[in-house]
Write a protein that holds these residues in place. Structure first.
Motif, PDB file in Angstrom:
ATOM      1  N   THR A 181       0.819  -1.223   0.000  1.00 26.02           N
ATOM      2  CA  THR A 181       0.000   0.000   0.000  1.00 26.02           C
ATOM      3  C   THR A 181       0.851   1.271   0.000  1.00 26.02           C
ATOM      4  N   SER A 182       1.994   1.247   0.699  1.00 27.42           N
ATOM      5  CA  SER A 182       2.851   2.429   0.735  1.00 27.42           C
ATOM      6  C   SER A 182       4.293   2.036   1.009  1.00 27.42           C
ATOM      7  N   VAL A 183       5.212   2.949   0.682  1.00 29.94           N
ATOM      8  CA  VAL A 183       6.643   2.683   0.835  1.00 29.94           C
ATOM      9  C   VAL A 183       7.334   3.943   1.353  1.00 29.94           C
ATOM     10  N   ASP A 184       8.281   3.762   2.262  1.00 26.40           N
ATOM     11  CA  ASP A 184       9.168   4.844   2.697  1.00 26.40           C
ATOM     12  C   ASP A 184      10.580   4.475   2.269  1.00 26.40           C
ATOM     13  N   PHE A 185      11.235   5.339   1.495  1.00 24.01           N
ATOM     14  CA  PHE A 185      12.534   5.025   0.908  1.00 24.01           C
ATOM     15  C   PHE A 185      13.448   6.231   1.084  1.00 24.01           C
ATOM     16  N   HIS A 186      14.564   6.029   1.795  1.00 19.26           N
ATOM     17  CA  HIS A 186      15.473   7.141   2.085  1.00 19.26           C
ATOM     18  C   HIS A 186      16.918   6.735   1.791  1.00 19.26           C
ATOM     19  N   TRP A 187      17.575   7.526   0.974  1.00 23.01           N
ATOM     20  CA  TRP A 187      18.943   7.223   0.544  1.00 23.01           C
ATOM     21  C   TRP A 187      19.888   8.287   1.074  1.00 23.01           C
ATOM     22  N   TYR A 188      21.030   7.835   1.620  1.00 25.05           N
ATOM     23  CA  TYR A 188      21.990   8.740   2.227  1.00 25.05           C
ATOM     24  C   TYR A 188      23.342   8.646   1.525  1.00 25.05           C
ATOM     25  N   LEU A 189      23.816   9.748   0.971  1.00 26.89           N
ATOM     26  CA  LEU A 189      25.156   9.832   0.391  1.00 26.89           C
ATOM     27  C   LEU A 189      26.069  10.501   1.414  1.00 26.89           C
ATOM     28  N   ASN A 190      27.225   9.891   1.662  1.00 23.53           N
ATOM     29  CA  ASN A 190      28.095  10.465   2.679  1.00 23.53           C
ATOM     30  C   ASN A 190      28.889  11.657   2.139  1.00 23.53           C
ATOM     31  N   THR A 191      29.690  12.255   2.991  1.00 26.83           N
ATOM     32  CA  THR A 191      30.404  13.475   2.625  1.00 26.83           C
ATOM     33  C   THR A 191      31.578  13.221   1.692  1.00 26.83           C
ATOM     34  N   TYR A 192      31.812  11.974   1.305  1.00 28.37           N
ATOM     35  CA  TYR A 192      32.802  11.645   0.280  1.00 28.37           C
ATOM     36  C   TYR A 192      32.099  11.434  -1.060  1.00 28.37           C
ATOM     37  N   HIS A 193      31.129  10.528  -1.053  1.00 29.89           N
ATOM     38  CA  HIS A 193      30.405  10.209  -2.276  1.00 29.89           C
ATOM     39  C   HIS A 193      29.499  11.365  -2.698  1.00 29.89           C
ATOM     40  N   GLY A 194      28.693  11.866  -1.764  1.00 28.72           N
ATOM     41  CA  GLY A 194      27.781  12.956  -2.089  1.00 28.72           C
ATOM     42  C   GLY A 194      28.506  14.180  -2.610  1.00 28.72           C
ATOM     43  N   ALA A 195      29.578  14.552  -1.928  1.00 32.58           N
ATOM     44  CA  ALA A 195      30.332  15.736  -2.341  1.00 32.58           C
ATOM     45  C   ALA A 195      30.935  15.568  -3.727  1.00 32.58           C
ATOM     46  N   SER A 196      31.290  14.341  -4.094  1.00 34.28           N
ATOM     47  CA  SER A 196      31.962  14.127  -5.378  1.00 34.28           C
ATOM     48  C   SER A 196      31.110  14.575  -6.556  1.00 34.28           C
ATOM     49  N   TYR A 197      29.795  14.467  -6.442  1.00 35.41           N
ATOM     50  CA  TYR A 197      28.928  14.891  -7.537  1.00 35.41           C
ATOM     51  C   TYR A 197      29.004  16.392  -7.756  1.00 35.41           C
ATOM     52  N   PHE A 198      29.210  17.137  -6.692  1.00 39.68           N
ATOM     53  CA  PHE A 198      29.182  18.588  -6.786  1.00 39.68           C
ATOM     54  C   PHE A 198      30.514  19.166  -7.279  1.00 39.68           C
ATOM     55  N   ARG A 199      31.579  18.384  -7.225  1.00 41.50           N
ATOM     56  CA  ARG A 199      32.840  18.875  -7.785  1.00 41.50           C
ATOM     57  C   ARG A 199      33.024  18.438  -9.239  1.00 41.50           C
ATOM     58  N   ARG A 200      32.145  17.561  -9.714  1.00 46.26           N
ATOM     59  CA  ARG A 200      32.237  17.098 -11.102  1.00 46.26           C
ATOM     60  C   ARG A 200      31.169  17.779 -11.970  1.00 46.26           C
ATOM     61  N   TRP A 201      31.062  17.354 -13.226  1.00 44.90           N
ATOM     62  CA  TRP A 201      30.077  17.935 -14.134  1.00 44.90           C
ATOM     63  C   TRP A 201      28.644  17.658 -13.681  1.00 44.90           C
ATOM     64  N   LYS A 260      43.066  24.780   1.613  1.00 47.77           N
ATOM     65  CA  LYS A 260      43.212  23.341   1.828  1.00 47.77           C
ATOM     66  C   LYS A 260      43.187  22.965   3.308  1.00 47.77           C
ATOM     67  N   ALA A 261      43.901  23.710   4.111  1.00 46.86           N
ATOM     68  CA  ALA A 261      44.057  23.356   5.523  1.00 46.86           C
ATOM     69  C   ALA A 261      42.768  23.530   6.313  1.00 46.86           C
ATOM     70  N   ASN A 262      41.852  24.347   5.807  1.00 41.96           N
ATOM     71  CA  ASN A 262      40.636  24.655   6.555  1.00 41.96           C
ATOM     72  C   ASN A 262      39.372  24.007   5.994  1.00 41.96           C
ATOM     73  N   CYS A 263      39.441  23.472   4.780  1.00 42.70           N
ATOM     74  CA  CYS A 263      38.247  22.908   4.144  1.00 42.70           C
ATOM     75  C   CYS A 263      38.092  21.436   4.488  1.00 42.70           C
ATOM     76  N   GLU A 264      36.994  21.114   5.137  1.00 44.92           N
ATOM     77  CA  GLU A 264      36.746  19.718   5.506  1.00 44.92           C
ATOM     78  C   GLU A 264      36.489  18.840   4.293  1.00 44.92           C
ATOM     79  N   TYR A 265      36.169  19.456   3.166  1.00 45.92           N
ATOM     80  CA  TYR A 265      35.900  18.701   1.944  1.00 45.92           C
ATOM     81  C   TYR A 265      37.112  18.633   1.014  1.00 45.92           C
ATOM     82  N   TYR A 266      38.257  19.017   1.482  1.00 44.56           N
ATOM     83  CA  TYR A 266      39.454  18.990   0.635  1.00 44.56           C
ATOM     84  C   TYR A 266      39.691  17.587   0.089  1.00 44.56           C
ATOM     85  N   PHE A 267      39.886  17.516  -1.209  1.00 43.68           N
ATOM     86  CA  PHE A 267      40.074  16.242  -1.914  1.00 43.68           C
ATOM     87  C   PHE A 267      41.428  16.264  -2.612  1.00 43.68           C
TER      88      PHE A 267
END
Length: 469
Positions: A181-201, A260-267
Motif C-alpha cells: 500500500t505504501s513505501v518509505d525510501f530514504h537514501w543517504y550519500l556520505n560526505t565523500y560520495h555525495g560531495a563528489s557529484y558537486f565537484r564534477r560535471w 586546503k588546511a581549513n576545508c573539511e571537503y578537501y580532496f
C-alpha cells in the motif's frame, strides 16, 4: 566461439524484451566476433564497459573504435582498456569507418540521446549507461528512434542484480506481506560520495539533469521493479543549501586552493594515480577539472530532495535523498495489507561496526573489489505476529555485486531463466528517469506532475503479468 556468441545475442534479445515495443534479435551472422565501439572514455566507460569486457569476454567481442571529445583521454583509454582499435574525436566518423554492431554510450548524461539516436539510425544496437537521458523531450526522441530503427536499446541497470535487492524482490513476489500500500525510501550519500557529484560535471543541471536523474534513476528503477508497476504522478521539494554558493570559501580546484588546511571537503586527487592519468593529465584538451571546487557559484542542482510518488496501482512512496550524510547507506519500508518489510544497507548503527566512509566509497566504485564475508538483515513483521529476521549474504564493490552479475547474465548465462525479471529494457530506463524529471519539474512549477504527460508511454498498474518461480 559460435556458442558463446549465440548466447550473447540471445541475452540482448531477452534484455530488450523488457521494452513495451516489438524488438528483434541482432541481425548479423555468427561467424565473427561482435564489433563494439565505445563513446565516452571516463571512469565508468574505461572500466566497467571497457577493460572488464576485454578481460572477461574477448572470446565473443572486440572493440573496433573508441570515441571522445578529449584526445588525451582517448589515448589513455586505449592503453588502460587494452585494445588496439583506432581512436576518434568525431563519433560520426567512427560509425562510418568501423560499422559496429553495438554502440556503448558512457558520455555526459545530457548527450546520451545524441549518440543513442545516431547509433540506432545507423543500424546499430545500443547499450547505454544510466540514466537513459536527462529530459522528457530527449526521452521521446529516443523512443521514436528505437521504434523506427527496429534495433535494440538496453539500459545498463545494475542495482537489481545485488543479492540483497534480489531477496527483497523475492519476498514481495511471494506476497509475504500481502498487497503493498505504501513505501518509505530514504537514501543517504556520505560526505565523500555525495560531495563528489558537486565537484564534477554532475553539479550542473544541463549536464546531468540533477541528482534527481543521474543518481536517483537507480533508486526509482528499484522501486518500479520491486513494485512491478509504473509511476503515475510525482510531487517534490528540493533546494541547494549546503554546497555551491553556500560554502564558506572557494577555489579554482582542490589542488590549487589556498583553503586546503581549513576545508573539511578537501580532496587530494594526487593520491589517486588513475584519476591523475585520466583527468588531470588531459585537462588541457577540454578544460574539464576533476577536483573542482564544490562551492563554486555555477552549481545549480539540489542537495536536499524529497518527493511523494503515486503509482498506477495506487501505491504511494515517500522518498528522500540526502547528499551530505555522515554515513553512506539507505533504508526502505514496505507497508502491506498483511504486514511490513523493513530493509537497509550499510547503516553503521545497525551492523555495530566502525566503517571508514572514504574507504567504503572507494570499494563500492571498484568493480573488482568484492568481499563475500558480510551479511545484512531484512525484517519481516506480519500483522498480529512477532517479527522475523532474514539474514542475507552481501558484497561490497561493484554496486553490491550487481555489476558482475549484470555482465555475467548478458555474456555467460543468458539462456538461464531469471525468476526475478532483473533484465531492464527501454521502458524501464524511461520510467526511472521520468520520476526524476517529474520531480525536477514539480520543484520548478510548484505543481504535481503527471508521468503520462511527459512522453507517450502510458503508466501501467502491473508491468509483468506473471513471474515464474
Amino acid at each position: 566461439m559460435r556458442n558463446s556468441r549465440r548466447k550473447f545475442l540471445t541475452s540482448i534479445s531477452m534484455l530488450a524484451a523488457a521494452s513495451a515495443f516489438p524488438v528483434q534479435s541482432f541481425g548479423f551472422g555468427e561467424s565473427r566476433k561482435l564489433k563494439v565501439v565505445l563513446v565516452g572514455t571516463g571512469i565508468r566507460g574505461t572500466s566497467f564497459w571497457g577493460k572488464r569486457l576485454v578481460d572477461e569476454y574477448s572470446d565473443i567481442l572486440e572493440f573496433v573504435g573508441l570515441s571522445d571529445v578529449n584526445s588525451g583521454r582517448l589515448n589513455y583509454a586505449k592503453k588502460y582498456i587494452g585494445v588496439t582499435c583506432p581512436l576518434f574525436t568525431n563519433f560520426d566518423e567512427m560509425l562510418k569507418k568501423t560499422k559496429p554492431d553495438l554502440v556503448i554510450v558512457t558520455t555526459v548524461d545530457a548527450t546520451h540521446h545524441e549518440f543513442i539516436i545516431k547509433g540506432l539510425e545507423n543500424g546499430c544496437d545500443v547499450l547505454t549507461e544510466k540514466p537513459l537521458t536527462t529530459d522528457a523531450d530527449k526521452a521521446q526522441k529516443i523512443l521514436d528512434a528505437e521504434r523506427k530503427s527496429g534495433k535494440n536499446l538496453i539500459v545498463g541497470f545494475n542495482y537489481r542484480w545485488s543479492p540483497y535487492n534480489t531477496k527483497i524482490k523475492e519476498l514481495l513476489m511471494n506476497n509475504t506481506i500481502g498487497d503493498i500500500t505504501s513505501v518509505d525510501f530514504h537514501w543517504y550519500l556520505n560526505t565523500y560520495h555525495g560531495a563528489s557529484y558537486f565537484r564534477r560535471w554532475h553539479g550542473l543541471k544541463d549536464k546531468g539533469g540533477s541528482l534527481w536523474v543521474h543518481k536517483a534513476t537507480h533508486h526509482f528503477d528499484l522501486l518500479n521493479w520491486w513494485l512491478n508497476a509504473d509511476p503515475s504522478e510525482v510531487f517534490a521539494y528540493g533546494n541547494l543549501e549546503h554546497y555551491g554558493s553556500n560554502g564558506p570559501f572557494k577555489g579554482a580546484s582542490c589542488r590549487t586552493c589556498e583553503h586546503k588546511a581549513n576545508c573539511e571537503y578537501y580532496f587530494d586527487i594526487t593520491k589517486n594515480q588513475r584519476l591523475m592519468d585520466l583527468y588531470v593529465a588531459n585537462e588541457n584538451h577540454d578544460g574539464y577539472i576533476r577536483d573542482n571546487c564544490l562551492f563554486r557559484d555555477e552549481i545549480d542542482i539540489y542537495d536536499k530532495m524529497s518527493a511523494q510518488i503515486k503509482y498506477a496501482n495506487d501505491v504511494t512512496v515517500n522518498y528522500s535523498l540526502t547528499t551530505y550524510s555522515p554515513f553512506e547507506g539507505w533504508r526502505i519500508a514496505f507497508n502491506g495489507t498483511k504486514g511490513r518489510i523493513e530493509a537497509s544497507l550499510d547503516i553503521p548503527y545497525n551492523i555495530n561496526t566502525n566503517v571508514d566512509q572514504a574507504e567504503m566509497h572507494a570499494k563500492e566504485m571498484e568493480q573488482n573489489a568484492v568481499e563475500e564475508a558480510m551479511s545484512e538483515n531484512i525484517i519481516v513483521h506480519k500483522l498480529w505476529n512477532d517479527f522475523d529476521t532474514i539474514t542475507v549474504s552481501t558484497e561490497k564493490g561493484g554496486h553490491g555485486g550487481g555489476d558482475k552479475r549484470l555482465h555475467d547474465k548478458i555474456f555467460k548465462t543468458p539462456e538461464t531463466e531469471d525468476p526475478y525479471a532483473r533484465s531492464a529494457g527501454i521502458r524501464d530506463g524511461i520510467m526511472s528517469i521520468l520520476i526524476g524529471i517529474g520531480a525536477r519539474n514539480s520543484i520548478e512549477t510548484g505543481n504535481p506532475i503527471k508521468i503520462g504527460e511527459l512522453t507517450d508511454l502510458v503508466p501501467q498498474a502491473k508491468r509483468i503479468k506473471s513471474i515464474k518461480k
